[in-house]
Motif scaffolding. Structure first.
Motif, short mmCIF file in Angstrom:
data_model
loop_
_atom_site.label_atom_id
_atom_site.label_comp_id
_atom_site.label_asym_id
_atom_site.label_seq_id
_atom_site.Cartn_x
_atom_site.Cartn_y
_atom_site.Cartn_z
N UNK A 364 -21.92 159.41 17.23
CA UNK A 364 -21.39 158.88 16.52
C UNK A 364 -21.48 158.36 15.43
N UNK A 365 -20.52 157.77 14.52
CA UNK A 365 -20.13 157.12 13.75
C UNK A 365 -20.41 156.03 12.69
N UNK A 366 -20.95 156.57 11.38
CA UNK A 366 -21.61 155.01 11.12
C UNK A 366 -21.30 154.33 10.03
N UNK A 367 -20.70 153.55 10.01
CA UNK A 367 -19.72 153.06 8.62
C UNK A 367 -20.89 151.88 7.75
N UNK A 368 -20.32 152.44 6.68
CA UNK A 368 -21.54 151.55 5.21
C UNK A 368 -21.55 150.30 5.40
N UNK A 369 -21.17 149.88 6.47
CA UNK A 369 -21.28 148.33 6.97
C UNK A 369 -21.26 147.83 8.23
N UNK A 370 -21.28 146.31 8.31
CA UNK A 370 -20.56 145.91 9.83
C UNK A 370 -20.03 146.62 10.15
N UNK A 507 -33.02 148.28 22.36
CA UNK A 507 -33.19 149.66 22.44
C UNK A 507 -31.01 150.12 22.67
N UNK A 508 -30.80 149.59 22.29
CA UNK A 508 -29.17 150.17 22.99
C UNK A 508 -28.15 149.34 22.49
N UNK A 509 -26.69 150.18 21.88
CA UNK A 509 -26.23 148.87 21.02
C UNK A 509 -25.76 147.72 22.06
N UNK A 510 -25.18 147.68 22.72
CA UNK A 510 -25.27 146.43 23.07
C UNK A 510 -26.31 145.13 23.43
N UNK A 511 -26.76 145.50 22.93
CA UNK A 511 -28.29 144.32 22.70
C UNK A 511 -28.83 144.39 20.72
N UNK A 512 -27.94 144.82 20.37
CA UNK A 512 -27.88 144.60 18.82
C UNK A 512 -26.65 144.25 18.79
N UNK A 513 -25.66 143.71 18.44
CA UNK A 513 -24.21 142.81 17.50
C UNK A 513 -24.67 141.74 17.26
N UNK A 514 -25.82 140.76 17.51
CA UNK A 514 -26.16 140.11 17.13
C UNK A 514 -26.47 140.58 15.53
N UNK A 515 -27.95 141.11 15.79
CA UNK A 515 -29.51 141.82 14.84
C UNK A 515 -27.61 142.46 13.82
N UNK A 516 -27.30 143.17 14.06
CA UNK A 516 -26.01 143.93 13.05
C UNK A 516 -25.30 143.05 12.26
N UNK A 517 -24.85 141.68 12.70
CA UNK A 517 -24.46 140.59 12.45
C UNK A 517 -24.95 139.67 11.57
N UNK A 518 -26.56 139.56 11.64
CA UNK A 518 -27.15 138.77 10.87
C UNK A 518 -27.31 139.56 9.35
N UNK A 519 -27.68 140.46 9.85
CA UNK A 519 -27.89 141.45 9.04
C UNK A 519 -26.54 141.57 7.87
N UNK A 520 -25.81 141.58 8.06
CA UNK A 520 -24.46 141.48 6.99
C UNK A 520 -24.21 140.08 6.41
N UNK A 521 -24.99 138.71 7.27
CA UNK A 521 -25.15 137.42 6.23
C UNK A 521 -26.47 137.58 5.61
N UNK A 522 -27.05 138.67 5.22
CA UNK A 522 -28.25 138.14 4.64
C UNK A 522 -29.63 137.41 5.37
N UNK A 523 -29.34 137.63 6.54
CA UNK A 523 -30.52 136.65 7.47
C UNK A 523 -31.25 137.51 8.89
N UNK A 524 -32.15 138.50 7.44
CA UNK A 524 -32.43 139.29 8.57
C UNK A 524 -33.59 138.63 9.33
N UNK A 525 -34.40 137.55 8.61
CA UNK A 525 -35.77 136.89 9.37
C UNK A 525 -35.49 136.16 10.62
#
Length: 590
Positions: A364-370, A507-525
């Motif tokens: 797994x190669x993790x980019x430093x951004x979304x 708990x897997x990539x498929x169910x974390x896409x929206x979470x990644x996007x919400x973090x990227x727009x600074x809406x972790x809440x």
């Protein structure tokens, strides 16, 4: 006649240009040999030369009007050309001539599935199998239609039956993997074990050994550009092409020589735009995996990127045979490919955290951004949303119906029970099928949610993209699906229209896409870590009318200024990754 036979043999070997030459010689010698004209059409269609293919089929039918196979083949070319209604008519005519044509029944099913007539498609596939019980392709197609109808166990049974009939059927093996990953129906460990078996089933031991022992001669990237190739079957109107177009636009041509390898014959306006953004456009349709691998190796690709995974039109057989020194998957799939020769899987820290490494055969190669960027359309309508005067809070989703797993509907029912003023709006093209609408209502009724609290809309609710985006004003809060594949483009669209999105970090990539996007727009809440927290977050937002009103107008501006809408930054981040991947390979091999 001999040239016709030779053309057939060459076509079976994938040597289509030679096959076409043989068929042309055959029709020069025997101009009225309808079979040669039809088979010439098949070879031309496989190469994507659809106009010529249609002309050949029509010539065959002028000679032999009751030639059912030519009628059916004409339907295939018309469907590829996007003329689905004409294709359906051609299949019906073929079946009038030859009612027992299993191929025509199956082809008709495919076209009916294209236009959303899923029950009729299933009936066509079943008729094909009545005629030809061991018709693996029809079993596979039946599985696709059953999956679209939500009959997942039936779909699995059809795929497994197809593999019994035709072991090593790569497309079906991929379909089964796709179903498991899309719906989250098996755990990540079992999925990975099954995914690792794809190359064992679909490649010979000789091919696997040759791939592992392949040697590539490459010079350091000093004084030359890196050659990067992208392989995809989605260079048409699709969610993948939406993200790829931005990437192609912003790749640094002083550093990157860009190759795009298309794996299918269908083209549209998106295809033309993507072609204009690349220096080298190569259609691999009609080529065997071995021939395509040779072509890519001859192009001297340094880093080869798969954009498909186990989706339709994938060419994982090319990657499994090792076509480039560095190979990686990016963007188009939501689980491991399982391939020994796929070096990397590109994600980000939220999408693929360290705890998910064991889900992948790749590193797994993790980019430093979304891991993606969203091209916020300036011409999207400005939100005209207002809170409902009657106090109703509209919750909903415009996601593909397949994403609404039983776990999703069960959770949404709990939300509605906890929020009496809430109603659920679903909008997606699959809801044009009556059986799909009834299935959703039945499931929700089983959770004691009455139909009066549910509104179901199909794609006809909006006439075009602008109207579709404006329809987000109907939603007060968007709900992300859980258990399987979460939202991607639809999550971005909702956010762009100012709609808050509540997502459960799975708990897997498929169910974390929206979470990644919400973090990227600074809406972790808006990211929940449990179902109880998901429900609480929806209720809190629903009852904070003033807060929702305030964010609705300003969210687009905030989003546009953040990393999720920074396509140039994404391109740079990926380029840095490619250079580092290549450098690692070079240092290991030299």
């Amino acid at each position: 006649y001999a040239d016709w036979k030779l053309g057939n043999a060459l076509g079976e070997l994938g040597r289509l240009d030679y096959a076409i030459a043989s068929f042309r010689r055959a029709v020069e010698i025997e101009p009225d040999l309808a079979e040669a004209h039809s088979n010439l059409g098949n070879a031309l269609r496989d190469l994507g030369r659809l106009d010529d293919a249609i002309a050949s089929y029509r010539r065959a039918l002028e000679i032999k009007p009751d030639y059912a196979d030519a009628r059916s083949n004409l339907g295939l070319a018309l469907r590829d050309f996007g003329q689905v209604d004409d294709a359906i008519a051609s299949y019906h005519r073929a079946l009038e001539i030859k009612p027992g044509s299993a191929e025509a029944h199956s082809n008709l099913g495919n076209a009916l599935r294209d236009v959303g007539q899923l029950d009729d498609a299933v009936a066509s596939y079943r008729r094909a199998l009545e005629v030809k019980p061991n018709f693996a392709e029809a079993q596979s197609n039946l599985g696709l239609a059953l999956r679209d109808l939500g009959h997942l166990q039936g779909a699995v049974a059809s795929y497994r039956r197809a593999l019994e009939i035709k072991p090593g059927y790569a497309e079906v093996y991929s379909n089964l993997l796709f179903l498991y990953a899309f719906h989250g129906s098996i755990d990540s460990g079992d999925y990975l074990s099954f995914a690792r078996g794809w190359e064992q089933a679909c490649l010979s031991a000789h091919d696997r050994q040759a791939a592992h022992g392949g040697v590539f001669r490459r010079s350091l990237l000093v004084g030359r550009r890196m050659r990067v190739g992208y392989v995809s079957g989605d260079y048409i109107h699709s969610s993948v092409s939406y993200f790829v177009e931005q990437l192609f636009t912003y790749h640094d041509r002083a550093q990157i020589e860009l190759f795009a390898y298309s794996t299918q014959v269908q083209v549209d306006a998106i295809t033309e735009r993507l072609q204009a953004l690349t220096e080298h456009w190569v259609c691999l349709a009609g080529m065997t995996d071995a021939s395509a691998r040779e072509r890519i190796e001859a192009d001297g690709i340094d880093v080869l990127i798969d954009l498909s995974g186990h989706t339709t039109h994938n060419r994982l057989g090319i990657f499994a045979r090792r076509a480039a020194p560095v190979q990686a998957h990016y963007l188009g799939y939501f689980a491991s490919t399982g391939l020994t020769e796929m070096d990397y899987w590109i994600g980000d820290e939220v999408l693929t955290p360290a705890g998910t490494d064991s889900h992948f055969s790749e590193r797994v190669w993790r980019l430093p951004r979304a891991w993606v960027s969203y091209d916020g359309k300036a011409d999207a309508p400005v939100s005209a949303w207002r809170p409902g005067q009657d106090g109703t809070v509209w919750l909903g989703s415009f996601n593909n119906l397949g994403k609404l797993t039983p776990a999703t509907l069960a959770l949404w029912a709990k939300v509605l029970h906890a929020l009496p003023e809430g109603k659920l709006l679903l909008k997606t093209k699959e809801l044009s099928e009556i059986s799909n609408r009834q299935r959703i209502l039945n499931v929700m009724s089983g959770h004691d949610i009455v139909s009066e609290r549910i509104e179901l809309q199909d794609g006809n609710a909006t006439r075009d993209w602008s109207a579709h985006m404006a329809y987000y004003d109907r939603l007060d809060i968007a709900l992300d699906s859980v258990g399987g594949l979460g939202g991607g483009t639809t999550t971005c669209d909702a956010l762009w229209m100012g709609v808050p999105v509540i997502a459960l970090e799975g708990d897997r990539m498929a169910s974390r896409m929206s979470a990644s996007m919400l973090e990227a727009i600074d809406r972790p809440e808006w990211i929940a870590r449990s179902e109880a927290e998901y429900i609480d977050k929806v209720i809190a937002l629903a009852r904070d009318v003033n807060g929702r009103s305030a964010l609705r107008s300003g969210q687009r501006t905030q989003m546009a200024a953040g990393p999720l809408c920074d396509a140039r930054g994404l391109a740079l981040s990926l380029e840095n990754a490619y250079f580092e991947m290549f450098e690692r390979w070079f240092n290991e091999k030299n």
